[in-house]
Design a protein around this motif. Structure first.
Motif, mmCIF file in Angstrom:
data_model
loop_
_atom_site.group_PDB
_atom_site.id
_atom_site.type_symbol
_atom_site.label_atom_id
_atom_site.label_comp_id
_atom_site.label_asym_id
_atom_site.label_seq_id
_atom_site.Cartn_x
_atom_site.Cartn_y
_atom_site.Cartn_z
ATOM 1 N N ASN A 1 60.179 29.445 -8.606
ATOM 2 C CA ASN A 1 59.213 28.475 -9.231
ATOM 3 C C ASN A 1 59.110 27.021 -8.719
ATOM 4 O O ASN A 1 58.389 26.194 -9.190
ATOM 5 N N SER A 2 59.696 26.863 -7.605
ATOM 6 C CA SER A 2 59.682 25.499 -6.895
ATOM 7 C C SER A 2 58.521 25.360 -6.110
ATOM 8 O O SER A 2 58.540 25.053 -4.804
ATOM 9 N N ASN A 3 57.068 25.661 -6.461
ATOM 10 C CA ASN A 3 56.082 25.874 -5.555
ATOM 11 C C ASN A 3 55.413 24.300 -5.184
ATOM 12 O O ASN A 3 55.094 24.334 -4.100
ATOM 13 N N ASN A 4 56.034 23.428 -5.805
ATOM 14 C CA ASN A 4 55.500 22.104 -5.241
ATOM 15 C C ASN A 4 56.532 21.598 -4.552
ATOM 16 O O ASN A 4 56.237 20.146 -4.121
ATOM 17 N N ASP A 5 57.602 21.882 -4.211
ATOM 18 C CA ASP A 5 58.710 21.190 -3.604
ATOM 19 C C ASP A 5 58.686 21.655 -2.047
ATOM 20 O O ASP A 5 58.012 22.368 -1.649
ATOM 21 N N ILE A 6 59.152 20.437 -1.314
ATOM 22 C CA ILE A 6 59.250 20.885 0.145
ATOM 23 C C ILE A 6 60.733 20.737 0.274
ATOM 24 O O ILE A 6 61.379 19.949 0.135
ATOM 25 N N ILE A 7 61.115 22.195 0.590
ATOM 26 C CA ILE A 7 62.203 22.428 0.861
ATOM 27 C C ILE A 7 62.470 22.728 2.186
ATOM 28 O O ILE A 7 61.831 23.571 2.955
ATOM 29 N N VAL A 8 63.393 21.885 3.062
ATOM 30 C CA VAL A 8 63.618 22.013 4.325
ATOM 31 C C VAL A 8 65.252 22.265 4.563
ATOM 32 O O VAL A 8 66.246 21.296 3.992
ATOM 33 N N SER A 9 65.592 23.418 5.089
ATOM 34 C CA SER A 9 66.798 23.874 5.090
ATOM 35 C C SER A 9 67.327 23.650 6.558
ATOM 36 O O SER A 9 66.591 24.413 7.709
ATOM 37 N N ILE A 10 68.260 22.934 6.971
ATOM 38 C CA ILE A 10 68.726 22.745 8.319
ATOM 39 C C ILE A 10 70.124 23.379 8.598
ATOM 40 O O ILE A 10 70.999 23.085 7.950
ATOM 41 N N GLY A 11 69.779 24.203 9.837
ATOM 42 C CA GLY A 11 71.525 24.980 10.212
ATOM 43 C C GLY A 11 71.327 26.062 9.480
ATOM 44 O O GLY A 11 70.599 26.425 8.603
#
Length: 272
Positions: free
Chosen positions: A111-121
């Motif tokens: 449900n986090s459609n408007n989030d910018i989620i950046v996963s590093i590593g």
């Protein structure tokens, strides 16, 4: 006060107004062009969207030894993931002035459609990356049985291995590795992005690619991907380390290939 003094005051006032105006215009256009990032603009993310940076911590255990520390047993630390986190933070903060929320092993939800989620590593020590690789249906992934980045496109029934390599002499070590950037553009300006690699320096190569890839190459990629909501970039990089694991000079980065949405898979269960 005579006419000469009055004219001098008027001239100085007009000059001051013009100078202030020109200075303001300079900083306005400088900041405007500074923020025109072709790659991030292509992602269609909202500059006001919540920014979530997810990270892990690479360390040795009984069942796992980091590739870098395995090659350099006298070294007790690595720089790759830390520098990659700084690269990504700098990239997004300069572009949008968003203050990020930081999470370690944070698992994003549907449900986090408007989030910018950046996963590093990851995916070994960052379970967000592990989760997203399967959720996005990525054709790029990693396996504990392979030393490198694995590619398996939906249109090709075989794996391609981009192999990690380290050569060492008495003066320095040369690390060659492959990183990847995997993205899914979401509704309402949201984004899922993975910045990963086999080693921590593979992660760093992927992070640095966001800044070091020439604009002419980015334009070519954007044109090829067209309106794809999912895509992956394969980054090849190399770097020199001294015998204590410290970086010698700058890394060399190359965008090796890119994969469009049609070669992604349906969501699958992925574990590392």
């Amino acid at each position: 006060m005579n006419n000469v003094e009055i004219n001098s005051i008027i001239y100085n006032l007009i000059s001051a107004v013009i100078w202030v105006t020109l200075t303001s215009l300079y900083f306005y256009f400088r900041n405007k062009f500074k923020r025109q990032d072709k790659f991030l603009s292509f992602l269609s993310i909202k500059k006001s969207a919540p920014l979530i940076l997810c990270y892990g911590n690479t360390h040795n255990s009984v069942s796992y030894t980091s590739p870098i520390l395995e090659e350099l047993p006298s070294t007790s630390f690595e720089y790759g993931d830390t520098n990659a986190i700084l690269e990504i933070y700098s990239k997004f903060s300069i572009w949008s002035n968003i203050k990020p929320n930081w999470y370690s092993d944070y698992k994003p939800y549907k449900n986090s459609n408007n989030d910018i989620i950046v996963s590093i590593g990851g995916p070994k020590w960052n379970k967000t990356t592990e989760y997203l690789i399967g959720d996005i249906g990525s054709p790029l992934y990693f396996s504990s049985s392979k030393k490198g980045l694995i590619e398996k496109r939906s249109s090709v029934n075989k794996e391609t291995l981009y192999e990690y390599n380290c050569t060492t002499n008495e003066n320095f070590s040369q690390i060659s590795d492959f990183g990847c950037i995997i993205c899914e553009k979401r509704d309402n300006g949201g984004l899922l992005m993975i910045i990963s690699g086999y080693s921590t320096f593979g992660v760093l190569f992927a992070a640095e690619a966001l800044t070091k890839i020439p604009n002419v190459t980015i334009k070519k990629v954007i044109k090829s991907l067209n309106n794809d909501k999912k895509f992956g970039l394969i980054i090849k990089g190399s770097i020199k380390l001294d015998n204590n694991g410290r970086v010698i000079g700058e890394s060399k980065i190359e965008l090796l290939d890119w994969i469009g949405e049609r070669n992604f898979h349906e969501s699958y269960n992925y574990s590392y």
